[in-house]
Design a protein around this motif. Structure first.
Motif, PDB file in Angstrom:
ATOM      1  N   ASP A 155       0.826  -1.206   0.000  1.00 35.50           N
ATOM      2  CA  ASP A 155       0.000   0.000   0.000  1.00 35.50           C
ATOM      3  C   ASP A 155       0.862   1.258   0.000  1.00 35.50           C
ATOM      4  N   SER A 156       1.901   1.276   0.850  1.00 30.00           N
ATOM      5  CA  SER A 156       2.767   2.458   0.951  1.00 30.00           C
ATOM      6  C   SER A 156       3.484   2.717  -0.361  1.00 30.00           C
ATOM      7  N   TRP A 157       3.978   1.650  -0.997  1.00 32.87           N
ATOM      8  CA  TRP A 157       4.685   1.818  -2.269  1.00 32.87           C
ATOM      9  C   TRP A 157       3.740   2.343  -3.347  1.00 32.87           C
ATOM     10  N   LEU A 158       2.538   1.784  -3.427  1.00 32.31           N
ATOM     11  CA  LEU A 158       1.593   2.228  -4.453  1.00 32.31           C
ATOM     12  C   LEU A 158       1.162   3.675  -4.228  1.00 32.31           C
ATOM     13  N   VAL A 159       0.952   4.047  -2.963  1.00 29.51           N
ATOM     14  CA  VAL A 159       0.588   5.445  -2.669  1.00 29.51           C
ATOM     15  C   VAL A 159       1.708   6.382  -3.121  1.00 29.51           C
ATOM     16  N   SER A 160       2.970   5.955  -2.903  1.00 28.55           N
ATOM     17  CA  SER A 160       4.103   6.797  -3.339  1.00 28.55           C
ATOM     18  C   SER A 160       4.118   6.969  -4.854  1.00 28.55           C
ATOM     19  N   LYS A 161       3.451   6.046  -5.566  1.00 28.49           N
ATOM     20  CA  LYS A 161       3.350   6.129  -7.015  1.00 28.49           C
ATOM     21  C   LYS A 161       2.027   6.762  -7.465  1.00 28.49           C
ATOM     22  N   GLY A 162       1.285   7.283  -6.497  1.00 28.74           N
ATOM     23  CA  GLY A 162       0.032   7.954  -6.822  1.00 28.74           C
ATOM     24  C   GLY A 162      -1.136   7.016  -7.039  1.00 28.74           C
ATOM     25  N   ILE A 163      -1.014   5.777  -6.563  1.00 32.31           N
ATOM     26  CA  ILE A 163      -2.086   4.791  -6.734  1.00 32.31           C
ATOM     27  C   ILE A 163      -2.712   4.488  -5.370  1.00 32.31           C
ATOM     28  N   ALA A 164      -3.926   4.943  -5.179  1.00 30.09           N
ATOM     29  CA  ALA A 164      -4.609   4.733  -3.898  1.00 30.09           C
ATOM     30  C   ALA A 164      -5.572   3.556  -3.942  1.00 30.09           C
ATOM     31  N   GLN A 165      -6.042   3.226  -5.137  1.00 29.23           N
ATOM     32  CA  GLN A 165      -7.006   2.136  -5.288  1.00 29.23           C
ATOM     33  C   GLN A 165      -6.457   1.084  -6.252  1.00 29.23           C
ATOM     34  N   TYR A 166      -6.664  -0.176  -5.904  1.00 32.32           N
ATOM     35  CA  TYR A 166      -6.275  -1.260  -6.797  1.00 32.32           C
ATOM     36  C   TYR A 166      -7.145  -2.476  -6.495  1.00 32.32           C
TER      37      TYR A 166
END
Length: 287
Positions: free
Chosen positions: A200-211
């Motif tokens: 989750d933290s890595w995806l948020v750092s890439k601007g992805i909050a939902q998957y």
């Protein structure tokens, strides 16, 4: 009051049930209920709160639990010393994250049995919050969890650092390729999993909050789903290299702040470890 009463008291606290405590102690529920009632009358305080669903320690019960553990541990130490033997005996309940148990469980059993053959291990796997709560509530003697942990009631011993990586299907060319997939799919453990939190933290750092999430509560299941091309996940690099190096998957490094995980062993500060737990703790630098 005698030590058997305290053993029954500890069993009720551990199982959260008079019925289960009776089964574990090879007695009848009425005996457990009567002995707990006698303890409550002797101490002049309720030791448990009782509902239809569970039984929990009161503040007075938690105080008695600390002293009960201390007393039982001292008795075990006295038996060992008075008996003039260095043999350490007893059972300890140790909690693990599933990934740590998969990697280190067999090794730990072999190491402990070689050095302390009369110490029995009862392993429990769960998510970090559950493990911490079980140690705090005397249901586990100790647990391996991930750092950081800010809790003044727990002693912490640093065990090791390990790398965690993104694990993706074999056709994934790079992390940039992965995050461009629409929708991004991931295979995750339940809420509370440290690896899910890293993802989750890595995806948020890439601007992805939902998957898109598929929950799978076994490592083998996660790997199978990744290999089938369903999605990605985050797992310890050692798990992959040790057990899954021949599978049709790829691994990618995470940024350092997310790609390193420290494992710690935690146990209560206010309870002197039993001889068996001391023996177990003495192995930590070999894990």
């Amino acid at each position: 009051m005698n030590t058997n009463d305290l053993n029954l008291f500890e069993a009720v606290a551990h199982h959260g049930s008079f019925t289960k405590a009776a089964e574990a102690m090879f007695t009848v529920q009425s005996n457990v209920t009567a002995r707990i009632k006698n303890l409550e009358e002797e101490f002049g305080a309720a030791l448990f709160t009782r509902t239809n669903r569970k039984v929990e320690l009161t503040a007075a019960g938690e105080t008695l639990m600390r002293y009960s553990k201390q007393l039982n541990n001292l008795l075990e130490e006295a038996k060992r010393l008075i008996g003039k033997t260095d043999v350490v005996r007893g059972q300890i309940k140790i909690g693990f994250l599933e990934t740590i148990m998969t990697l280190k469980g067999p090794e730990l059993v072999n190491l402990l049995s070689a050095k302390f053959p009369f110490v029995e291990l009862d392993f429990r796997s769960a998510m970090k919050p559950v493990l911490i709560n079980d140690v705090l509530n005397y249901k586990l003697d100790a647990a391996f969890v991930s750092a950081p942990l800010d809790n003044s009631e727990l002693k912490q011993i640093k065990i090791k650092e390990e790398k965690v990586v993104v694990v993706a299907p074999a056709d994934c060319k790079s992390l940039n390729d992965l995050i461009k997939r629409k929708p991004l799919k991931a295979i995750v453990f339940d809420q509370g999993c440290v690896f899910r939190a890293r993802l989750d933290s890595w995806l948020v750092s890439k601007g992805i909050a939902q998957y898109h999430k598929t929950v799978m509560n076994s490592i083998e299941g996660v790997i199978n789903f990744i290999e089938s091309g369903i999605g990605c996940s985050v797992l310890p690099a050692e798990i992959i290299s040790t057990f899954y190096s021949g599978r049709k998957i790829k691994t990618f490094a995470l940024p350092r702040e997310l790609g390193l995980m420290t494992t710690i062993l935690v146990y209560r500060k206010d309870v002197t470890p039993s001889p068996a737990l001391k023996a177990f703790i003495s192995l930590y630098d070999n894990i």
